[in-house]
Each structure stands twice: as C-alpha cells, then as structure tokens.
Design a protein around this motif. Structure first.
Motif, PDB file in Angstrom:
ATOM      1  N   LYS A 105       0.830  -1.199   0.000  1.00 59.42           N
ATOM      2  CA  LYS A 105       0.000   0.000   0.000  1.00 59.42           C
ATOM      3  C   LYS A 105       0.868   1.254   0.000  1.00 59.42           C
ATOM      4  CE  LYS A 105      -4.154  -1.932   2.132  1.00 59.42           C
ATOM      5  NZ  LYS A 105      -5.097  -1.864   3.263  1.00 59.42           N
ATOM      6  N   GLU A 106       2.005   1.178   0.733  1.00 61.07           N
ATOM      7  CA  GLU A 106       2.897   2.327   0.801  1.00 61.07           C
ATOM      8  C   GLU A 106       3.638   2.523  -0.529  1.00 61.07           C
ATOM      9  OE1 GLU A 106       2.910  -0.215   2.964  1.00 61.07           O
ATOM     10  OE2 GLU A 106       1.661   0.813   4.468  1.00 61.07           O
ATOM     11  N   ARG A 107       4.073   1.421  -1.166  1.00 63.25           N
ATOM     12  CA  ARG A 107       4.776   1.482  -2.445  1.00 63.25           C
ATOM     13  C   ARG A 107       4.129   0.477  -3.397  1.00 63.25           C
ATOM     14  NH1 ARG A 107       9.318   3.944  -3.523  1.00 63.25           N
ATOM     15  NH2 ARG A 107       9.996   2.330  -4.975  1.00 63.25           N
ATOM     16  N   PRO A 108       3.019   0.866  -4.019  1.00 57.57           N
ATOM     17  CA  PRO A 108       2.318  -0.064  -4.916  1.00 57.57           C
ATOM     18  C   PRO A 108       3.130  -0.366  -6.173  1.00 57.57           C
ATOM     19  CG  PRO A 108       1.402   2.133  -5.103  1.00 57.57           C
ATOM     20  CD  PRO A 108       2.366   2.178  -3.957  1.00 57.57           C
ATOM     21  N   TYR A 109       2.829  -1.496  -6.753  1.00 61.35           N
ATOM     22  CA  TYR A 109       3.401  -1.793  -8.072  1.00 61.35           C
ATOM     23  C   TYR A 109       2.792  -0.825  -9.076  1.00 61.35           C
ATOM     24  CZ  TYR A 109       3.843  -3.843 -12.675  1.00 61.35           C
ATOM     25  OH  TYR A 109       4.087  -4.016 -14.009  1.00 61.35           O
ATOM     26  N   LEU A 110       3.630  -0.218  -9.905  1.00 68.36           N
ATOM     27  CA  LEU A 110       3.184   0.665 -10.978  1.00 68.36           C
ATOM     28  C   LEU A 110       3.812   0.188 -12.277  1.00 68.36           C
ATOM     29  CD1 LEU A 110       3.695   4.131  -9.220  1.00 68.36           C
ATOM     30  CD2 LEU A 110       1.527   2.908  -9.519  1.00 68.36           C
ATOM     31  N   GLY A 111       2.996   0.046 -13.304  1.00 65.73           N
ATOM     32  CA  GLY A 111       3.503  -0.429 -14.580  1.00 65.73           C
ATOM     33  C   GLY A 111       3.001   0.399 -15.742  1.00 65.73           C
ATOM     34  N   LEU A 112       3.752   0.343 -16.830  1.00 62.71           N
ATOM     35  CA  LEU A 112       3.423   1.055 -18.061  1.00 62.71           C
ATOM     36  C   LEU A 112       3.657   0.107 -19.227  1.00 62.71           C
ATOM     37  CD1 LEU A 112       4.752   4.581 -19.078  1.00 62.71           C
ATOM     38  CD2 LEU A 112       5.192   2.619 -20.538  1.00 62.71           C
TER      39      LEU A 112
END
Length: 318
Positions: A105-112
């Motif tokens: 929750k603090e550092r979510p997975y982010l993708g592009l």
C-alpha cells in the motif's frame, strides 16, 4: 583520465535515477486505483497495492516497463523478471502468465505498457537505414534489457503528456517514433525485426501466430499450416518454439483455455458450453487441462475470480 571517464557515467546514473523518480511520481498520480487504465492511445497503466497470484492473458507486441516494484512474466518454461532498472520487450502476440512480485500500500506496483505498431517499426527501420545485427534470424520474441538513459528520457516525456492530453495527438506520435528508434539502437534492436516486414522464418512464425489466434477453436493441423508457410513440419515446430517459447499445440491450448475462462466470466456460461465454444469435444479433457493451467476446476476458478472482482469493486466504490 580516470576522473574524466567516471564523470559522464556518474551524470548518466543521476539522470537515470531522476527519470525513474519522475516516472514513478507521474504514473502514481495518473492511476490512483488498483487495476488498469488506458489514458492515451496505445498506452496502458497498471497499479497493484499487493503482490498478486499468477494472472493469465494474451499479451500483444509491447514495450513493458515496471515503474515501481517488480514483475515476472512466464512464457512456456521461460521466466522473465523486470523492475525499474529493466524493460521487457515482446514482439509476437503470445499467451502469458504474469505475477506482481513486489507491491505494498505504501509502495504499490506501478507499470506502463506501450503497444508496438508494426507499420511504425518498419517505417523507423527504413528511415534509420537499420541493418540487422548478426545472429537475429531466430531470435526469441521476448527478452529483458537494461534501460539506457536515452530510452528512459523518451518514456518520461511520453508520461508527461498525461498532464497535457490536448498536446498528445501532436506529440505522442513523435515521442513514440523516438522510442522505437531508441529500441532499435539498443540491445533489443534485432528483436524488433519480428514486427517489421522481413523475409525469413520469423515472418512465417508471425503469420502462424496470427492464424492460430484467429482459428484457435478449430482443430490444429500442423502439417497443413507448415505446408502453407513453405516449411517442413520439423522446421515449423523448431522455429515456432524458438520464437514463442511454446509448441503450436501448447500455444493453441492456452488460447482456448483463456478464452473459455473469459466466456464463463463475462457471458456466465457453464464449463461444458464454454469448452465446446473454444473447440473442446470432451468435457473431462477440458476440465483436466483447465485445472492444469489455472490450478482449479473451471467453475471453482471462475467463482473465485468473481469474488475477487466483487471485492475489488467494493474497495473502488469506497
């Protein structure tokens, strides 16, 4: 002399770090919920606050970037893990199994993910007078590479368009062309030949993939397909697996099972009807293969997915 050599490398490392930080901030602001989102044509963003179990899909030719966290993709027996330091390139449409490995929750997975247009790749190759590096004739259609500063620069500029969507119709095609050029100049250049109009076995396998995608519910006659492509059966098998990591039969099976899963979820079909729709004549055979791929019998798996989807919908509404 040593100091002079180290300074450019130091500056490049700082640029890469700054670009990664900016990209993470921009993607995090653009997608504030768990799920996927397409803010611009061909550009897909994703977010997850928790690591998730294996997810099955068919991945089209794309440049895939993990902005924050890490992710693993399975094609056949091969595993590809990538993080903010690396990008993944896939140049033939293939069934995959993906899994987010690092997320909170603090550092979510982010993708592009940026779709790759074969026409654009061919045009850039022509304009750049690009010649194929040696040893690319039978290159696998997927791999992971380390980012260089110029490629990441271009991707950050693409992400900046999220704040100025009115400029995207003009600037996005230009930035996308640069991204294709940077990929061609980098370690993945030979792999992009899969998307360009070329002679040789790779273009034959791309044609075979397209036919299997269109007719996955029909009986697979490898000898007919190989003959139509001007290849022997053994050569067709060899080159198909070299490019896609799967045999033609494995490729078709994954397409069928994923479509059956989609039909049961979206059209509320029972397992027997879904099996028949995707080409299975034997329900027990379908059940065995479905469980082998997804880890549970069809209806139990679909019920679990519905519960997950319902829970996600409740969290989103809150």
């Amino acid at each position: 002399m040593s100091v002079m050599i180290h300074k450019p490398a130091e500056r490049e490392a700082k640029r890469l770090a700054a670009n990664r930080e900016e990209l993470s901030e921009r993607i995090g602001q653009a997608i504030s919920f768990d799920g996927t989102y397409q803010p611009l044509q061909g550009l897909h963003l994703s977010r997850s606050s928790t690591p998730f179990k294996q997810h099955h899909s068919v991945l089209e030719p794309s440049l895939c970037v993990t902005v924050q966290g890490s992710k693993e993709v399975l094609f056949g027996e091969s595993r590809y893990q990538y993080d903010p330091m690396h990008y993944l390139l896939i140049t033939v449409e293939m069934p995959d199994i993906a899994q987010v490995l690092e997320a909170s929750k603090e550092r979510p997975y982010l993708g592009l993910r940026l779709e790759l247009d074969p026409t654009l790749v061919s045009a850039v190759m022509l304009e750049a007078s690009y010649t194929l590096p040696p040893g690319t004739a039978h290159m696998r259609a997927i791999d992971v590479s380390l980012f260089d500063v110029h490629l990441l620069d271009a991707i950050v500029r693409l992400a900046r368009l999220l704040d100025t969507p009115d400029e995207a119709p003009i600037l996005q095609p230009l930035i996308t062309r640069e991204i294709m050029y940077r990929l061609l100049k980098g370690g993945q250049g030979g792999r992009l030949r899969h998307l360009a109009i070329q002679d040789g076995y790779t273009s034959h396998i791309s044609q075979a993939v397209a036919r299997l995608r269109q007719n996955f519910d029909q009986p697979l006659r490898v000898e007919t397909l190989a003959h139509e492509l001007g290849m022997s059966i053994s050569a067709f098998h060899h080159h198909f697996k070299a490019v896609t990591t799967l045999s033609p039969l494995q490729f078709q099976k994954q397409l069928r099972l994923q479509e059956a899963r989609r039909l049961m979820l979206s059209e509320d079909l029972d397992a027997q009807v879904a099996a028949y729709r995707v080409g299975y004549q034997d329900a027990s055979h379908f059940n065995r293969e479905y469980k082998g791929l997804f880890g549970a019998p069809p209806m139990r798996d679909v019920q679990r997915l519905r519960e997950v989807r319902h829970g996600f919908g409740e969290r989103t509404r809150r």
